[in-house]
Design a protein around this motif. Structure first.
Motif, PDB file in Angstrom:
ATOM      1  N   LEU A 247       0.878  -1.286   0.001  1.00 24.24           N
ATOM      2  CA  LEU A 247      -0.110  -0.120  -0.042  1.00 24.24           C
ATOM      3  C   LEU A 247       0.938   1.348   0.012  1.00 24.24           C
ATOM      4  O   LEU A 247       0.470   2.223  -0.235  1.00 24.24           O
ATOM      5  N   GLY A 248       2.003   1.279   0.695  1.00 25.45           N
ATOM      6  CA  GLY A 248       2.953   2.376   0.594  1.00 25.45           C
ATOM      7  C   GLY A 248       3.598   2.734  -0.979  1.00 25.45           C
ATOM      8  O   GLY A 248       3.965   3.738  -1.126  1.00 25.45           O
ATOM      9  N   VAL A 249       3.383   1.690  -2.105  1.00 23.74           N
ATOM     10  CA  VAL A 249       3.871   2.155  -3.333  1.00 23.74           C
ATOM     11  C   VAL A 249       3.259   3.107  -4.046  1.00 23.74           C
ATOM     12  O   VAL A 249       3.612   4.011  -4.797  1.00 23.74           O
ATOM     13  N   PRO A 250       1.894   2.941  -4.035  1.00 22.53           N
ATOM     14  CA  PRO A 250       1.138   4.216  -4.698  1.00 22.53           C
ATOM     15  C   PRO A 250       1.331   5.413  -4.173  1.00 22.53           C
ATOM     16  O   PRO A 250       1.497   6.427  -4.999  1.00 22.53           O
ATOM     17  N   ALA A 251       1.549   5.600  -2.950  1.00 24.22           N
ATOM     18  CA  ALA A 251       1.884   6.863  -2.380  1.00 24.22           C
ATOM     19  C   ALA A 251       3.257   7.362  -3.069  1.00 24.22           C
ATOM     20  O   ALA A 251       3.658   8.747  -3.413  1.00 24.22           O
ATOM     21  N   ILE A 252       4.329   6.482  -3.026  1.00 23.07           N
ATOM     22  CA  ILE A 252       5.479   6.781  -3.445  1.00 23.07           C
ATOM     23  C   ILE A 252       5.323   7.006  -5.067  1.00 23.07           C
ATOM     24  O   ILE A 252       6.005   8.092  -5.477  1.00 23.07           O
ATOM     25  N   ILE A 253       4.732   6.403  -5.907  1.00 21.65           N
ATOM     26  CA  ILE A 253       4.512   6.569  -7.268  1.00 21.65           C
ATOM     27  C   ILE A 253       3.769   8.070  -7.347  1.00 21.65           C
ATOM     28  O   ILE A 253       3.898   8.731  -8.312  1.00 21.65           O
ATOM     29  N   ALA A 254       2.815   8.361  -6.387  1.00 24.59           N
ATOM     30  CA  ALA A 254       2.089   9.490  -6.562  1.00 24.59           C
ATOM     31  C   ALA A 254       3.035  10.856  -6.411  1.00 24.59           C
ATOM     32  O   ALA A 254       2.771  11.930  -6.680  1.00 24.59           O
ATOM     33  N   LEU A 255       4.342  10.716  -5.726  1.00 26.72           N
ATOM     34  CA  LEU A 255       5.093  11.892  -5.390  1.00 26.72           C
ATOM     35  C   LEU A 255       5.641  12.223  -6.843  1.00 26.72           C
ATOM     36  O   LEU A 255       6.156  13.395  -6.758  1.00 26.72           O
ATOM     37  N   ARG A 256       5.424  11.499  -8.031  1.00 28.00           N
ATOM     38  CA  ARG A 256       5.993  11.703  -9.035  1.00 28.00           C
ATOM     39  C   ARG A 256       5.387  12.980  -9.677  1.00 28.00           C
ATOM     40  O   ARG A 256       5.822  13.887 -10.538  1.00 28.00           O
ATOM     41  N   ASP A 257       3.860  13.182  -9.358  1.00 33.03           N
ATOM     42  CA  ASP A 257       3.240  14.362  -9.734  1.00 33.03           C
ATOM     43  C   ASP A 257       3.569  15.604  -9.328  1.00 33.03           C
ATOM     44  O   ASP A 257       3.078  16.665  -9.489  1.00 33.03           O
ATOM     45  N   LEU A 258       4.512  15.694  -8.177  1.00 36.93           N
ATOM     46  CA  LEU A 258       4.965  16.759  -7.489  1.00 36.93           C
ATOM     47  C   LEU A 258       5.752  17.495  -8.477  1.00 36.93           C
ATOM     48  O   LEU A 258       6.291  18.953  -8.346  1.00 36.93           O
TER      49      LEU A 258
END
Length: 319
Positions: free
Chosen positions: A113-124
């Protein structure tokens, strides 16, 4: 005092309606009567309540200390043993120790479940690439004063002086000499990496200037202890360092002439500019990056190269 406070509260309300405001306000001593009366009455009402309460507590209330013993914060041994037994029983009933497939797949699913949060950081925004390792400084780029943009000559600086500086990104340097003393063509100079890069514009230009902010100081040459390889980075006691603190990036220029120390105003990190910008106090753990200097044929201070290490605070990509 409480009665007087009540009187001032009433006067506040009366003042609100009595004194005219707007285009033709009531004036007292050159001030608006409404503002003066409202402020004074409300201030006195609050002040008298506070002073009255203090006098009441000091002169009328009893001054006797009352103590109540606290019970022990630690649970009894029986309660602790019961809690451990209940926990052990719950683990046994869940079967998590006897059913490794369920346990391991649960850990896998919750861990992923932590992987989607890491992937979403790319949108920064886009990754910085190697931008954190370089500034706009280039060989032969002139050192100019931060505010006026005036090029600096060694004789312009006095011993003990500090100047805030920046690169002259718009200056196109002279054609450097080859080994025979002849001028290089523009193509030859560019091939040797001795031409500035294309000048950025707008916001990008301001960002590059902020990252390349520099301080230039002059000391007695005998006070300087250059590290190996930096013997020719200064000119007659003139040295240049990054203006950005290596702790969290605050701009620094608090200069102690006698000790050659530079202090950061944010968290008091202190750097010895006579000893390669070494940290001697505070939370910073890296020396200030130093900019190699030389003098061009016109007698102005110029950079030998870009900073040889990243400027600014630490970031996680650094080795």
């Amino acid at each position: 005092m409480f009665l007087l406070s009540a009187v001032f509260t009433v006067l506040f309300c009366v003042s609100y309606f009595v004194f005219a405001i707007g285009d033709d306000p009531t004036m007292v001593l050159g001030l608006g009567a409404s503002n003066v009366a409202l402020g004074f009455c409300l201030g006195m009402a609050l002040l008298l309540i506070g002073v009255g309460a203090i006098q009441w507590a000091r002169k009328l209330m009893g001054d006797e200390e009352i103590v109540e013993m606290r019970h022990p914060a630690r649970s009894s041994d029986e309660d602790r043993e019961e809690a451990v037994a209940s926990l052990t029983e719950g683990v046994e009933q869940s079967g998590i120790g006897r059913r490794p497939l369920i346990r391991n797949t649960l850990l896998l699913s919750t861990g992923l479940l932590g992987v989607p949060a890491i992937i979403a950081l790319r949108d920064l925004g886009p990754l910085p690439g190697d931008k954190l390792y370089h500034t706009v400084w280039r060989k032969w780029m002139r050192v100019v004063q931060d505010v006026t943009g005036t090029p600096i000559k060694p004789e312009d600086l006095q011993v003990g002086q500090l100047v805030n500086a920046q690169p002259d990104v718009f200056y196109r340097p002279f054609n450097p000499k080859d080994s025979d003393g002849d001028d290089l063509t523009a193509a030859q100079a560019e091939a040797r990496g001795e031409e500035p890069l294309e000048v950025p514009e707008g916001v990008e230009l301001q960002q590059e200037k902020a990252k390349a902010a520099t301080i230039v100081v002059r000391m007695e040459p005998s006070d300087i202890t250059p590290s190996k390889g930096r013997e020719d980075w200064g000119i007659d006691g003139i040295l240049a360092y990054s203006k950005i603190c290596t702790h969290v990036g605050c701009p620094i220029s608090l200069w102690e002439q006698q000790t050659h120390h530079l202090l950061c105003p944010c968290h008091q990190s202190t750097f010895d500019l006579a000893d390669n910008g070494k940290v001697i106090f505070g939370p910073a753990n890296r020396a200030l990056p130093q900019l190699p200097l030389m003098v061009d044929p016109d007698g102005y201070l110029v950079a030998q190269s870009d900073y040889t290490e990243p400027v600014g605070p630490s970031f996680w990509e650094r080795g």
